[in-house]
Motif scaffolding. Structure first.
Motif, mmCIF file in Angstrom:
data_model
loop_
_atom_site.group_PDB
_atom_site.id
_atom_site.type_symbol
_atom_site.label_atom_id
_atom_site.label_comp_id
_atom_site.label_asym_id
_atom_site.label_seq_id
_atom_site.Cartn_x
_atom_site.Cartn_y
_atom_site.Cartn_z
ATOM 1 N N GLU A 4 0.832 -1.213 0.000
ATOM 2 C CA GLU A 4 0.000 0.000 0.000
ATOM 3 C C GLU A 4 0.865 1.260 0.000
ATOM 4 O OE1 GLU A 4 -3.513 0.568 2.325
ATOM 5 O OE2 GLU A 4 -3.684 -1.575 2.766
ATOM 6 N N TYR A 5 1.947 1.214 0.773
ATOM 7 C CA TYR A 5 2.852 2.373 0.823
ATOM 8 C C TYR A 5 3.460 2.661 -0.543
ATOM 9 C CZ TYR A 5 7.181 4.934 1.351
ATOM 10 O OH TYR A 5 8.203 5.834 1.167
ATOM 11 N N LEU A 6 3.918 1.620 -1.228
ATOM 12 C CA LEU A 6 4.541 1.797 -2.548
ATOM 13 C C LEU A 6 3.545 2.397 -3.544
ATOM 14 C CD1 LEU A 6 6.613 -1.507 -2.791
ATOM 15 C CD2 LEU A 6 7.505 0.805 -2.472
ATOM 16 N N SER A 7 2.283 1.982 -3.451
ATOM 17 C CA SER A 7 1.257 2.525 -4.344
ATOM 18 C C SER A 7 1.030 4.006 -4.064
ATOM 19 C CB SER A 7 -0.056 1.756 -4.171
ATOM 20 O OG SER A 7 0.093 0.399 -4.544
ATOM 21 N N ALA A 8 0.918 4.354 -2.780
ATOM 22 C CA ALA A 8 0.702 5.759 -2.409
ATOM 23 C C ALA A 8 1.894 6.616 -2.809
ATOM 24 C CB ALA A 8 0.455 5.862 -0.906
ATOM 25 N N GLN A 9 3.090 6.096 -2.543
ATOM 26 C CA GLN A 9 4.306 6.854 -2.870
ATOM 27 C C GLN A 9 4.456 7.032 -4.370
ATOM 28 O OE1 GLN A 9 6.410 8.245 -0.480
ATOM 29 N NE2 GLN A 9 7.251 9.309 -2.267
ATOM 30 N N LEU A 10 4.043 6.039 -5.146
ATOM 31 C CA LEU A 10 4.126 6.135 -6.605
ATOM 32 C C LEU A 10 3.252 7.279 -7.118
ATOM 33 C CD1 LEU A 10 5.127 5.031 -9.322
ATOM 34 C CD2 LEU A 10 3.183 3.440 -9.301
ATOM 35 N N TYR A 11 2.041 7.388 -6.577
ATOM 36 C CA TYR A 11 1.175 8.503 -6.983
ATOM 37 C C TYR A 11 1.836 9.843 -6.670
ATOM 38 C CZ TYR A 11 -2.892 5.603 -8.099
ATOM 39 O OH TYR A 11 -3.748 4.710 -8.684
ATOM 40 N N TYR A 12 2.461 9.924 -5.501
ATOM 41 C CA TYR A 12 3.142 11.174 -5.140
ATOM 42 C C TYR A 12 4.299 11.459 -6.100
ATOM 43 C CZ TYR A 12 5.699 14.711 -2.579
ATOM 44 O OH TYR A 12 6.352 15.882 -2.251
ATOM 45 N N ASP A 13 5.114 10.446 -6.365
ATOM 46 C CA ASP A 13 6.281 10.617 -7.232
ATOM 47 C C ASP A 13 5.885 11.014 -8.655
ATOM 48 O OD1 ASP A 13 7.906 9.947 -5.106
ATOM 49 O OD2 ASP A 13 8.139 7.847 -5.706
ATOM 50 N N LEU A 14 4.706 10.538 -9.094
ATOM 51 C CA LEU A 14 4.224 10.870 -10.437
ATOM 52 C C LEU A 14 3.530 12.237 -10.480
ATOM 53 C CD1 LEU A 14 2.789 7.398 -11.537
ATOM 54 C CD2 LEU A 14 4.885 8.486 -12.360
ATOM 55 N N GLY A 15 3.384 12.852 -9.326
ATOM 56 C CA GLY A 15 2.755 14.171 -9.282
ATOM 57 C C GLY A 15 1.245 14.152 -9.176
ATOM 58 N N TYR A 16 0.686 12.974 -8.880
ATOM 59 C CA TYR A 16 -0.764 12.872 -8.691
ATOM 60 C C TYR A 16 -1.071 13.081 -7.211
ATOM 61 C CZ TYR A 16 -0.554 10.710 -13.339
ATOM 62 O OH TYR A 16 -0.322 10.448 -14.664
ATOM 63 N N PHE A 17 -0.987 14.350 -6.781
ATOM 64 C CA PHE A 17 -1.006 14.645 -5.346
ATOM 65 C C PHE A 17 -2.367 14.414 -4.700
ATOM 66 C CE2 PHE A 17 2.346 17.507 -7.146
ATOM 67 C CZ PHE A 17 3.412 16.759 -6.669
ATOM 68 N N LYS A 18 -3.443 14.647 -5.446
ATOM 69 C CA LYS A 18 -4.777 14.376 -4.895
ATOM 70 C C LYS A 18 -4.924 12.883 -4.614
ATOM 71 C CE LYS A 18 -9.722 15.055 -5.787
ATOM 72 N NZ LYS A 18 -10.739 15.570 -6.745
ATOM 73 N N ALA A 19 -4.448 12.057 -5.542
ATOM 74 C CA ALA A 19 -4.525 10.600 -5.360
ATOM 75 C C ALA A 19 -3.607 10.147 -4.231
ATOM 76 C CB ALA A 19 -4.153 9.891 -6.655
ATOM 77 N N SER A 20 -2.413 10.711 -4.145
ATOM 78 C CA SER A 20 -1.485 10.302 -3.084
ATOM 79 C C SER A 20 -2.039 10.694 -1.712
ATOM 80 C CB SER A 20 -0.101 10.905 -3.299
ATOM 81 O OG SER A 20 -0.098 12.294 -3.112
ATOM 82 N N HIS A 21 -2.702 11.842 -1.643
ATOM 83 C CA HIS A 21 -3.351 12.257 -0.391
ATOM 84 C C HIS A 21 -4.381 11.213 0.038
ATOM 85 C CE1 HIS A 21 -6.106 14.520 2.248
ATOM 86 N NE2 HIS A 21 -5.096 15.355 2.475
ATOM 87 N N LEU A 22 -5.177 10.765 -0.915
ATOM 88 C CA LEU A 22 -6.198 9.756 -0.627
ATOM 89 C C LEU A 22 -5.572 8.436 -0.205
ATOM 90 C CD1 LEU A 22 -9.095 8.603 -0.680
ATOM 91 C CD2 LEU A 22 -8.789 8.219 -3.137
ATOM 92 N N TYR A 23 -4.543 7.984 -0.939
ATOM 93 C CA TYR A 23 -3.953 6.674 -0.675
ATOM 94 C C TYR A 23 -3.153 6.652 0.628
ATOM 95 C CZ TYR A 23 -5.464 4.237 -4.852
ATOM 96 O OH TYR A 23 -6.238 3.600 -5.798
ATOM 97 N N PHE A 24 -2.477 7.756 0.959
ATOM 98 C CA PHE A 24 -1.784 7.792 2.253
ATOM 99 C C PHE A 24 -2.790 7.834 3.399
ATOM 100 C CE2 PHE A 24 2.169 9.081 -0.001
ATOM 101 C CZ PHE A 24 3.030 8.182 0.612
ATOM 102 N N ASP A 25 -3.927 8.482 3.177
ATOM 103 C CA ASP A 25 -4.981 8.510 4.183
ATOM 104 C C ASP A 25 -5.544 7.101 4.409
ATOM 105 O OD1 ASP A 25 -6.707 9.877 6.003
ATOM 106 O OD2 ASP A 25 -8.326 9.718 4.543
#
Length: 277
Positions: free
Chosen positions: A168-189
């Motif tokens: 789950e962490y790798l998925s959330a971090q991937l969204y952040y690294d790709l610049g999909y910050f709204k998605a990374s916010h959701l996935y880290f939550d």
């Protein structure tokens, strides 16, 4: 020396050919009692590939006899020793279905789960096997709480949880690294919700705040005020829950930056109000 090596190589080839020929005779023998004897001999000698093939060939002959259970059990362990863990897990499952009253069922239950655990891939890959292994390990602990393997099963459950958390962490971090910050916010939550007691909980909550901060920065001007307000809220929650975190200073700086941006928006709004009044 070269000639000695050549003779040794020839001898090795002849030995391998002889062994293969002997096994072929055993496999093709019409004497099933002889084949059972040889299957057990191969198993004891740790020649598991030969033993496994012979046991499988003998199942129709052994079915309904007392020796079928022992042969099937050794067949499953042969797959395990050959590190064919998915096949081994299926073999242990089939063993339990075929011999539900066997005294070996508890161990087969553990081995079914353990083999699935061993077949589980790296965290970044599909974790279907990990989920299934964890479910079977939990069922084993519930069914056999006094088993000597119950403690080990609990450790494996913990390792499964760690791998699923890492996934789950790798998925959330991937969204952040790709610049999909709204998605990374959701996935880290979601990650923090799933693993609130994690040793990395402060990191996950910090990344929630960081995602909202980066999202606000790249947003269109008309949406920035609302998103900087979210950043302030996220940073405030983080600092309140993890005041001693290693990410404290960065979160404090993000909160300060967001508040400065909000102050600019408020000033601009006041100026516009004065112009229209």
């Amino acid at each position: 020396m070269k000639r000695i090596f050549q003779f040794s190589l020839v001898g090795l080839i002849l030995l391998v050919s002889s062994c293969a020929s002997k096994y072929s005779k055993v496999l093709n023998s019409k004497d099933n009692e002889y084949r059972i004897k040889m299957a057990n001999k191969y198993y004891e000698e740790k020649k598991y590939a030969h033993a496994q093939e012979l046991y499988q060939e003998l199942f129709p002959y052994l079915r309904g006899t007392p020796r079928h259970e022992d042969a099937f059990y050794k067949f499953a362990y042969s797959a395990y020793y050959l590190k064919d863990y998915q096949s081994a897990s299926l073999a242990y499952q089939t063993f339990m279905e075929n011999f539900p009253n066997s005294s070996l069922v508890p161990n087969a239950s553990y081995m079914q789960a353990y083999c699935l655990f061993l077949s589980s891939p790296k965290a970044e890959l599909d974790q279907t096997a990990t989920h299934k292994a964890m479910g079977l390990l939990k069922a084993f602990v519930n069914n056999y709480p006094k088993s000597e393997k119950a403690a080990e099963a609990q450790k494996l459950i913990g390792q499964c949880n760690q791998k699923l958390e890492e996934k789950e962490y790798l998925s959330a971090q991937l969204y952040y690294d790709l610049g999909y910050f709204k998605a990374s916010h959701l996935y880290f939550d979601l990650l923090l919700s799933d693993y609130p007691a994690s040793a990395k909980a402060d990191q996950y909550m910090f990344m929630i705040a960081k995602s909202s901060y980066e999202y606000a920065k790249v947003s269109i001007p008309s949406a920035q005020q609302e998103r900087y307000e979210q950043t302030v809220e996220d940073c405030t929650n983080f600092l309140g829950q993890f005041p001693d975190s290693q990410f404290k200073d960065k979160a404090t700086q993000m909160k300060s930056d967001a508040e400065q941006q909000l102050a600019k928006f408020k000033k601009l709004q006041n100026e516009q109000t004065q112009k229209t009044s």
